[in-house]
Design a protein around this motif. Structure first.
Motif, PDB file in Angstrom:
ATOM      1  N   VAL A  71     -20.320  -8.752 -36.681  1.00  0.00           N
ATOM      2  CA  VAL A  71     -21.219  -8.136 -37.654  1.00  0.00           C
ATOM      3  C   VAL A  71     -22.673  -8.544 -37.399  1.00  0.00           C
ATOM      4  CG1 VAL A  71     -21.797  -8.008 -40.114  1.00  0.00           C
ATOM      5  CG2 VAL A  71     -19.410  -7.948 -39.403  1.00  0.00           C
ATOM      6  N   GLY A  72     -22.875  -9.768 -36.901  1.00  0.00           N
ATOM      7  CA  GLY A  72     -24.228 -10.287 -36.742  1.00  0.00           C
ATOM      8  C   GLY A  72     -24.787 -10.839 -38.035  1.00  0.00           C
ATOM      9  N   TRP A  73     -23.907 -11.227 -38.940  1.00  0.00           N
ATOM     10  CA  TRP A  73     -24.308 -11.720 -40.260  1.00  0.00           C
ATOM     11  C   TRP A  73     -23.153 -12.502 -40.857  1.00  0.00           C
ATOM     12  CZ3 TRP A  73     -22.094 -10.768 -45.055  1.00  0.00           C
ATOM     13  CH2 TRP A  73     -22.843 -11.158 -46.183  1.00  0.00           C
ATOM     14  N   ASP A  74     -23.491 -13.523 -41.640  1.00  0.00           N
ATOM     15  CA  ASP A  74     -22.458 -14.281 -42.341  1.00  0.00           C
ATOM     16  C   ASP A  74     -22.866 -14.463 -43.789  1.00  0.00           C
ATOM     17  OD1 ASP A  74     -20.172 -15.636 -42.890  1.00  0.00           O
ATOM     18  OD2 ASP A  74     -20.559 -17.347 -41.580  1.00  0.00           O
ATOM     19  N   SER A  75     -21.892 -14.566 -44.652  1.00  0.00           N
ATOM     20  CA  SER A  75     -22.145 -14.712 -46.081  1.00  0.00           C
ATOM     21  C   SER A  75     -22.463 -16.162 -46.427  1.00  0.00           C
ATOM     22  CB  SER A  75     -20.913 -14.249 -46.872  1.00  0.00           C
ATOM     23  OG  SER A  75     -21.044 -14.550 -48.240  1.00  0.00           O
ATOM     24  N   GLU A  76     -23.197 -16.348 -47.504  1.00  0.00           N
ATOM     25  CA  GLU A  76     -23.479 -17.688 -47.995  1.00  0.00           C
ATOM     26  C   GLU A  76     -22.299 -18.250 -48.780  1.00  0.00           C
ATOM     27  OE1 GLU A  76     -27.027 -17.567 -50.272  1.00  0.00           O
ATOM     28  OE2 GLU A  76     -28.345 -17.203 -48.540  1.00  0.00           O
ATOM     29  N   LYS A  77     -21.375 -17.383 -49.169  1.00  0.00           N
ATOM     30  CA  LYS A  77     -20.203 -17.834 -49.922  1.00  0.00           C
ATOM     31  C   LYS A  77     -19.255 -18.595 -49.005  1.00  0.00           C
ATOM     32  CE  LYS A  77     -20.331 -13.927 -53.145  1.00  0.00           C
ATOM     33  NZ  LYS A  77     -19.577 -12.753 -53.677  1.00  0.00           N
ATOM     34  N   VAL A  78     -18.548 -19.534 -49.578  1.00  0.00           N
ATOM     35  CA  VAL A  78     -17.618 -20.340 -48.798  1.00  0.00           C
ATOM     36  C   VAL A  78     -16.217 -19.753 -48.887  1.00  0.00           C
ATOM     37  CG1 VAL A  78     -18.962 -22.435 -49.139  1.00  0.00           C
ATOM     38  CG2 VAL A  78     -17.148 -21.864 -50.765  1.00  0.00           C
ATOM     39  N   GLY A  79     -15.383 -20.136 -47.915  1.00  0.00           N
ATOM     40  CA  GLY A  79     -13.970 -19.796 -47.959  1.00  0.00           C
ATOM     41  C   GLY A  79     -13.671 -18.316 -47.916  1.00  0.00           C
ATOM     42  N   TYR A  80     -12.624 -17.936 -48.647  1.00  0.00           N
ATOM     43  CA  TYR A  80     -12.110 -16.566 -48.608  1.00  0.00           C
ATOM     44  C   TYR A  80     -13.109 -15.559 -49.171  1.00  0.00           C
ATOM     45  CZ  TYR A  80      -8.215 -13.328 -48.082  1.00  0.00           C
ATOM     46  OH  TYR A  80      -7.402 -12.298 -47.658  1.00  0.00           O
ATOM     47  N   ASP A  81     -13.875 -15.960 -50.188  1.00  0.00           N
ATOM     48  CA  ASP A  81     -14.874 -15.055 -50.764  1.00  0.00           C
ATOM     49  C   ASP A  81     -15.906 -14.643 -49.722  1.00  0.00           C
ATOM     50  OD1 ASP A  81     -13.652 -15.157 -53.222  1.00  0.00           O
ATOM     51  OD2 ASP A  81     -14.943 -16.742 -54.013  1.00  0.00           O
ATOM     52  N   GLY A  82     -16.284 -15.591 -48.874  1.00  0.00           N
ATOM     53  CA  GLY A  82     -17.225 -15.281 -47.808  1.00  0.00           C
ATOM     54  C   GLY A  82     -16.636 -14.333 -46.796  1.00  0.00           C
ATOM     55  N   LEU A  83     -15.342 -14.507 -46.506  1.00  0.00           N
ATOM     56  CA  LEU A  83     -14.658 -13.606 -45.573  1.00  0.00           C
ATOM     57  C   LEU A  83     -14.682 -12.169 -46.079  1.00  0.00           C
ATOM     58  CD1 LEU A  83     -12.773 -13.129 -43.091  1.00  0.00           C
ATOM     59  CD2 LEU A  83     -10.855 -13.594 -44.636  1.00  0.00           C
ATOM     60  N   ILE A  84     -14.435 -11.985 -47.364  1.00  0.00           N
ATOM     61  CA  ILE A  84     -14.445 -10.641 -47.946  1.00  0.00           C
ATOM     62  C   ILE A  84     -15.841 -10.041 -47.893  1.00  0.00           C
ATOM     63  CG2 ILE A  84     -14.070  -9.320 -50.047  1.00  0.00           C
ATOM     64  CD1 ILE A  84     -11.516 -10.239 -48.642  1.00  0.00           C
TER      65      ILE A  84
END
Length: 260
Positions: A71-84
């Motif tokens: 994607v070229g981007w990652d979420s600031e959320k940790v764990g499974y929430d970040g994966l979604i």
């Protein structure tokens, strides 16, 4: 439903006598008992919980990192929430076909290329593919519960009339339940996973997600139909990405997820 409980309760409540302290206390006790009775009567929807282990966290982080690289981007959320969050971003500004191709690349990146080639050449042809189908079913059930939740191996009826333990039943798919999106299920999971196993491991696979109870049936050794009814599924009522759309088809109105 929880928001309706106060209204439901007060509709049965007796109006207190303002001049009687004893009645007020008695009413308070009745109120507490009635509320407790209502809350225990309305049982929550049962769901199967899977407790992740150490290796599950490793698999989650590996899969998320590969997805974030694509994607070229990652979420600031940790764990499974970040994966979604990253899975949602995978569909942004992409067509369904582009999303599926990206998901296939992610799956391929999880395996050494030589391993996939050897499996397709050496294992997949054995016993008309039945050995390979049984093997990947067992590995999937053991290694993918961190992503989907509790899985069990079950029997699948093959086109030749035989039945072998090449199925994986997901009791309640966490990926679908957390994403709340038919499009994410279809384009980042179902279609790319089917294509990955067929094209890169030589094992046909049909996945049958149930958008009512969030279960999913994997059928290794079964080729998907040319016209899959899953692709005509409507959006989930809780979908955060799209609302239901009406699509005219031969004088009828068909509800279809715009991202499926």
């Amino acid at each position: 439903m929880a928001t309706l409980l106060p209204h439901t309760f007060y509709s049965f409540e007796q109006k207190p006598q303002l001049h009687t302290t004893t009645n007020n206390h008695r009413l308070f006790r009745i109120s507490a008992q009635s509320r407790e009775t209502i809350q225990t009567t309305i049982a929550p929807i049962s769901r199967v919980e899977y407790t992740p282990g150490v290796f599950d966290h490793v698999f989650l982080n590996l899969f998320r990192n590969k997805m974030a690289q694509e994607v070229g981007w990652d979420s600031e959320k940790v764990g499974y929430d970040g994966l979604i969050d990253v899975a949602n971003r995978l569909m942004v500004a992409r067509t369904n076909a582009e999303t599926k191709d990206a998901a296939v690349r992610i799956l391929r990146s999880l395996f050494p290329p030589l391993l996939l080639e050897l499996y397709k050449i050496l294992i997949a042809p054995i016993a008309q593919g039945k050995v390979a189908a049984v093997m990947v079913a067992r590995v999937t059930a053991l290694s993918c519960q961190w992503l989907m939740g509790t899985c069990t191996v079950n029997n699948v009826d093959l086109p030749d009339g035989s039945s072998i333990p090449s199925g994986v039943f997901v009791e309640r798919c966490k990926y679908l339940e957390e994403s709340k999106c038919v499009g994410i299920c279809v384009n980042t999971c179902k279609l790319p996973t089917q294509e990955f196993f067929m094209d890169h491991m030589g094992v046909p696979l049909l996945m049958e997600p149930n958008f009512t109870d969030y279960s999913c049936q994997f059928k290794f050794g079964v080729t998907p139909p040319e016209e899959d009814s899953i692709l005509k599924e409507p959006c989930l009522e809780v979908c955060p990405n799209a609302t239901r759309r009406q699509i005219a088809v031969a004088d009828t109105l068909e509800m279809k997820c715009p991202k499926a």
